[in-house]
Design a protein around this motif. Sequence first.
Motif, PDB file in Angstrom:
ATOM      1  N   THR A 138      65.090  91.418 120.421  1.00 53.65           N
ATOM      2  CA  THR A 138      63.724  90.933 120.556  1.00 53.65           C
ATOM      3  C   THR A 138      63.730  89.466 120.976  1.00 53.65           C
ATOM      4  OG1 THR A 138      63.537  90.143 118.282  1.00 53.65           O
ATOM      5  CG2 THR A 138      63.023  92.463 118.684  1.00 53.65           C
ATOM      6  N   ARG A 139      62.571  88.982 121.299  1.00 53.16           N
ATOM      7  CA  ARG A 139      62.455  87.596 121.726  1.00 53.16           C
ATOM      8  C   ARG A 139      62.878  86.633 120.614  1.00 53.16           C
ATOM      9  NH1 ARG A 139      60.353  85.623 126.120  1.00 53.16           N
ATOM     10  NH2 ARG A 139      59.703  83.431 126.205  1.00 53.16           N
ATOM     11  N   SER A 140      62.655  87.052 119.371  1.00 54.90           N
ATOM     12  CA  SER A 140      63.006  86.198 118.231  1.00 54.90           C
ATOM     13  C   SER A 140      64.459  86.360 117.791  1.00 54.90           C
ATOM     14  CB  SER A 140      62.088  86.515 117.052  1.00 54.90           C
ATOM     15  OG  SER A 140      62.250  87.869 116.652  1.00 54.90           O
ATOM     16  N   GLY A 141      65.180  87.259 118.457  1.00 54.22           N
ATOM     17  CA  GLY A 141      66.604  87.366 118.176  1.00 54.22           C
ATOM     18  C   GLY A 141      67.013  88.513 117.277  1.00 54.22           C
ATOM     19  N   ILE A 142      66.083  89.381 116.944  1.00 53.93           N
ATOM     20  CA  ILE A 142      66.441  90.544 116.126  1.00 53.93           C
ATOM     21  C   ILE A 142      67.128  91.558 117.031  1.00 53.93           C
ATOM     22  CG2 ILE A 142      65.562  92.437 114.734  1.00 53.93           C
ATOM     23  CD1 ILE A 142      63.213  90.586 113.999  1.00 53.93           C
ATOM     24  N   THR A 143      68.292  92.021 116.603  1.00 51.03           N
ATOM     25  CA  THR A 143      69.077  92.952 117.406  1.00 51.03           C
ATOM     26  C   THR A 143      69.138  94.328 116.747  1.00 51.03           C
ATOM     27  OG1 THR A 143      71.131  92.229 116.351  1.00 51.03           O
ATOM     28  CG2 THR A 143      70.492  91.117 118.391  1.00 51.03           C
ATOM     29  N   ASN A 144      69.352  95.309 117.592  1.00 45.22           N
ATOM     30  CA  ASN A 144      69.473  96.684 117.128  1.00 45.22           C
ATOM     31  C   ASN A 144      70.545  97.359 117.967  1.00 45.22           C
ATOM     32  OD1 ASN A 144      68.868  99.051 115.709  1.00 45.22           O
ATOM     33  ND2 ASN A 144      67.394  99.712 117.248  1.00 45.22           N
ATOM     34  N   TYR A 145      71.425  98.125 117.325  1.00 40.37           N
ATOM     35  CA  TYR A 145      72.532  98.759 118.029  1.00 40.37           C
ATOM     36  C   TYR A 145      72.541 100.263 117.775  1.00 40.37           C
ATOM     37  CZ  TYR A 145      74.525  94.107 118.715  1.00 40.37           C
ATOM     38  OH  TYR A 145      74.726  92.796 119.091  1.00 40.37           O
ATOM     39  N   GLY A 156      79.727  97.144 115.927  1.00 47.53           N
ATOM     40  CA  GLY A 156      81.019  96.527 115.670  1.00 47.53           C
ATOM     41  C   GLY A 156      81.886  96.349 116.899  1.00 47.53           C
ATOM     42  N   ARG A 157      81.505  96.991 118.001  1.00 46.48           N
ATOM     43  CA  ARG A 157      82.279  96.874 119.244  1.00 46.48           C
ATOM     44  C   ARG A 157      81.510  96.137 120.339  1.00 46.48           C
ATOM     45  NH1 ARG A 157      83.544 101.355 122.055  1.00 46.48           N
ATOM     46  NH2 ARG A 157      81.705 102.526 121.338  1.00 46.48           N
ATOM     47  N   PHE A 158      80.199  96.320 120.370  1.00 50.07           N
ATOM     48  CA  PHE A 158      79.366  95.712 121.400  1.00 50.07           C
ATOM     49  C   PHE A 158      78.522  94.596 120.785  1.00 50.07           C
ATOM     50  CE2 PHE A 158      78.924  99.708 124.333  1.00 50.07           C
ATOM     51  CZ  PHE A 158      80.295  99.836 124.333  1.00 50.07           C
ATOM     52  N   THR A 159      78.249  93.586 121.595  1.00 48.68           N
ATOM     53  CA  THR A 159      77.398  92.485 121.159  1.00 48.68           C
ATOM     54  C   THR A 159      76.388  92.167 122.258  1.00 48.68           C
ATOM     55  OG1 THR A 159      79.196  91.533 119.840  1.00 48.68           O
ATOM     56  CG2 THR A 159      77.316  90.103 120.350  1.00 48.68           C
ATOM     57  N   ILE A 160      75.130  92.135 121.881  1.00 41.95           N
ATOM     58  CA  ILE A 160      74.072  91.806 122.844  1.00 41.95           C
ATOM     59  C   ILE A 160      73.658  90.359 122.649  1.00 41.95           C
ATOM     60  CG2 ILE A 160      72.174  92.557 121.335  1.00 41.95           C
ATOM     61  CD1 ILE A 160      70.790  93.631 123.896  1.00 41.95           C
TER      62      ILE A 160
END
Length: 115
Positions: free
Chosen positions: A52-59, A65-69
Amino acid sequence: QVQLVESGGGLVQAGGPLRLSCTAFGIRFSINAMGWYRQAPGKQRELVASATRSGITNYGGSVKGRFTISRDNAKNTVSLQMNSLNPEDTAVYYCKASTVFEDYWGQGTQVTVSS
């Protein structure tokens, strides 16, 4: 005209890394979420990761544990660092940008992981 430009796909050996990037052009409104989805042959498109624009990530479960956005709001750019790739990660990866009014998709970039 809205355009999502993706880069970084290709062929990689199992266990190796790859980095995808996407920049959104021409979107008039604030982009709430940017992320990556993928679609393998014969399968439905699935979430890989979003931010999200505020930095909340979802995987997605298989990539945790392998990918990072990561996302740069000022540049309307989202990147996906993919590590420890395996053949099951082979798919077309699509960038997505969402405003309150509409979703926009990139044209897709092929990621192929050889065993």
